[in-house]
Scaffold this active site. Sequence first.
Site, PDB file in Angstrom:
ATOM      1  N   LYS A 152       0.843  -1.344   0.136  1.00 36.50           N
ATOM      2  CA  LYS A 152       0.135   0.075  -0.167  1.00 36.50           C
ATOM      3  C   LYS A 152       0.756   1.127   0.029  1.00 36.50           C
ATOM      4  O   LYS A 152       0.333   2.470  -0.590  1.00 36.50           O
ATOM      5  CB  LYS A 152      -0.973  -0.072   1.238  1.00 36.50           C
ATOM      6  CG  LYS A 152      -2.097  -0.889   1.124  1.00 36.50           C
ATOM      7  CD  LYS A 152      -3.220  -0.736   2.069  1.00 36.50           C
ATOM      8  CE  LYS A 152      -4.456  -1.495   2.040  1.00 36.50           C
ATOM      9  NZ  LYS A 152      -5.471  -1.444   3.052  1.00 36.50           N
ATOM     10  N   LYS A 188      -4.990 -10.572  -7.955  1.00 36.25           N
ATOM     11  CA  LYS A 188      -6.239 -10.630  -7.380  1.00 36.25           C
ATOM     12  C   LYS A 188      -7.280  -9.816  -7.872  1.00 36.25           C
ATOM     13  O   LYS A 188      -7.115  -8.740  -8.095  1.00 36.25           O
ATOM     14  CB  LYS A 188      -5.742 -10.172  -5.617  1.00 36.25           C
ATOM     15  CG  LYS A 188      -6.990 -10.778  -4.780  1.00 36.25           C
ATOM     16  CD  LYS A 188      -6.329 -10.329  -3.310  1.00 36.25           C
ATOM     17  CE  LYS A 188      -7.268  -8.990  -3.135  1.00 36.25           C
ATOM     18  NZ  LYS A 188      -7.167  -8.508  -1.821  1.00 36.25           N
ATOM     19  N   LYS A 213     -11.101  -4.197  -6.302  1.00 35.80           N
ATOM     20  CA  LYS A 213     -11.864  -2.969  -6.517  1.00 35.80           C
ATOM     21  C   LYS A 213     -10.870  -1.781  -7.125  1.00 35.80           C
ATOM     22  O   LYS A 213     -11.463  -0.853  -7.857  1.00 35.80           O
ATOM     23  CB  LYS A 213     -12.476  -2.391  -5.133  1.00 35.80           C
ATOM     24  CG  LYS A 213     -11.646  -1.788  -4.228  1.00 35.80           C
ATOM     25  CD  LYS A 213     -12.449  -1.280  -2.998  1.00 35.80           C
ATOM     26  CE  LYS A 213     -11.562  -1.518  -1.696  1.00 35.80           C
ATOM     27  NZ  LYS A 213     -12.198  -1.690  -0.564  1.00 35.80           N
TER      28      LYS A 213
HETATM   29  P1  AMP Z   1     -10.910  -5.551   1.308  1.00 31.21           P
HETATM   30  O1  AMP Z   1     -12.112  -5.223   0.611  1.00 31.21           O
HETATM   31  O2  AMP Z   1      -9.741  -5.696   0.540  1.00 31.21           O
HETATM   32  O3  AMP Z   1     -10.822  -4.616   2.566  1.00 31.21           O
HETATM   33  O4  AMP Z   1     -11.348  -7.262   2.003  1.00 31.21           O
HETATM   34  C1  AMP Z   1     -12.394  -7.559   2.605  1.00 31.21           C
HETATM   35  C2  AMP Z   1     -12.336  -8.965   2.820  1.00 31.21           C
HETATM   36  O5  AMP Z   1     -12.598  -9.711   1.693  1.00 31.21           O
HETATM   37  C3  AMP Z   1     -11.039  -9.847   3.450  1.00 31.21           C
HETATM   38  O6  AMP Z   1     -11.528 -10.835   4.294  1.00 31.21           O
HETATM   39  C4  AMP Z   1     -10.380 -10.213   2.030  1.00 31.21           C
HETATM   40  O7  AMP Z   1      -9.592 -11.181   2.321  1.00 31.21           O
HETATM   41  C5  AMP Z   1     -11.815 -10.487   1.223  1.00 31.21           C
HETATM   42  N1  AMP Z   1     -11.261 -10.230  -0.279  1.00 31.21           N
HETATM   43  C6  AMP Z   1     -11.292  -9.268  -0.961  1.00 31.21           C
HETATM   44  N2  AMP Z   1     -10.647  -9.569  -2.055  1.00 31.21           N
HETATM   45  C7  AMP Z   1     -10.843 -10.779  -2.386  1.00 31.21           C
HETATM   46  C8  AMP Z   1     -10.620 -11.621  -3.514  1.00 31.21           C
HETATM   47  N3  AMP Z   1     -10.245 -11.390  -4.511  1.00 31.21           N
HETATM   48  N4  AMP Z   1     -10.635 -12.979  -3.019  1.00 31.21           N
HETATM   49  C9  AMP Z   1     -10.882 -13.509  -2.035  1.00 31.21           C
HETATM   50  N5  AMP Z   1     -11.104 -12.532  -0.825  1.00 31.21           N
HETATM   51  C10 AMP Z   1     -11.141 -11.348  -1.031  1.00 31.21           C
END
Ligand code: AMP
Length: 339
Positions: free
Chosen positions: A118, A201, A204
């Site tokens: 980040k 991955k 967003k």
């Molecule tokens: P974030 O939006 O990155 O804060 O992620 C929120 C939750 O969603 C966390 O538990 C992440 O590990 C999961 N997460 C986000 N993107 C992915 C992805 N592409 N695949 C699996 N889990 C995800």
Amino acid sequence: MSDSKFAPRVFSGIQPSGGLTLGNYLGALKKFVTMQNDGIEAIYCMVDLHAITVWQDPEDLRKNTRELAAFFIASGLDPQKSILFNQSQVPEHAQLGWVFNTVARMGWLNRMTQFKDKAGKNKEKVSVGLFSYPTLMAADILLYHATHVPVGDDQKQHLELTRDIAIKFNHDYKVDFFPVIEPVIEGPATRVMSLRDGSKKMSKSDPSDLSRINMSDDADMIAKKLRKAKTDPDALPSEAAGLNDRPEAKNLVSIYAALAETSVDAVLSDVGGKQFSEFKPMLVDLAVEKLSPISGEMSRLMEDTAEIDRVLAQGATRARAIASPILDKTYDIMGLVRS
Ligand code: AMP
Ligand code: TRP
């Protein structure tokens, strides 16, 4: 320490920073719903204090917090059964987060890959909060003596740090107070990949909207993105091992398996031998069937934000009732005078 001392309790958090994707749904929400339905006590938090470690426009933050709460409810989390709340309404998170800033070592935080990713080249300009982000995350979890933490695979390192903090605190103060937590990183879709590049991955923050399915996408958009998803020219294999070195194929089959609530091998025993021209329409139908009711329900819930706020306030009251005595006891163990 014995595991039996702590009753099973699930905690997890998601940042209300907007742009919810299929990755969030399959990697997080869907697992939360399964755990709730298994009857384990569960606490789910919109981690707004984590979100502000990078700039958030105030109006967007408010909207995104409510939208995330709507996403939880629309995905099947029942605010009567589970506790749903936003972090900033429970001040004990920030308080225990401070305590853990004094327990965690600089070297531990220096090794965090999410911070390095980040911060990038901008290390001198990012907020101090972004650096100490994992200590607040440890506080979120340990404040409830949670034992199980379902997350996507990218959070593994933060959970190891949470374990290290619990172990060091228990050791330094000669107590058996904080549980050494178990990450719950399992299922076919712990890492949902980009639809345009199977080595990245789904996120967003990817500049290409075609790389992801947003929870706000309608049926036509979901269908369009899956039809355009990158694949390879070969037929599907009939066993999971045949997907090694085929990242795009592996991703689409894993998404299918997760949506169908089955395993990759079970899917391949049905579709092995098919070309993508046949498999993709099956995936489109399944994705639309499973995802469009969620986005519909989210829009409906967002029409009554007062009701969402009421759910979050009620969740915060229930969360505080658990958190407050644990923080008190922590202070007491450390010799901080309470009167
Ligand atoms: P974030 O939006 O990155 O804060 O992620 C929120 C939750 O969603 C966390 O538990 C992440 O590990 C999961 N997460 C986000 N993107 C992915 C992805 N592409 N695949 C699996 N889990 C995800
Ligand atoms: N860091 C997590 C993420 O980016 C969010 C989070 C904050 C969290 N506190 C948590 C996840 C506690 C699990 C438990 O996805």
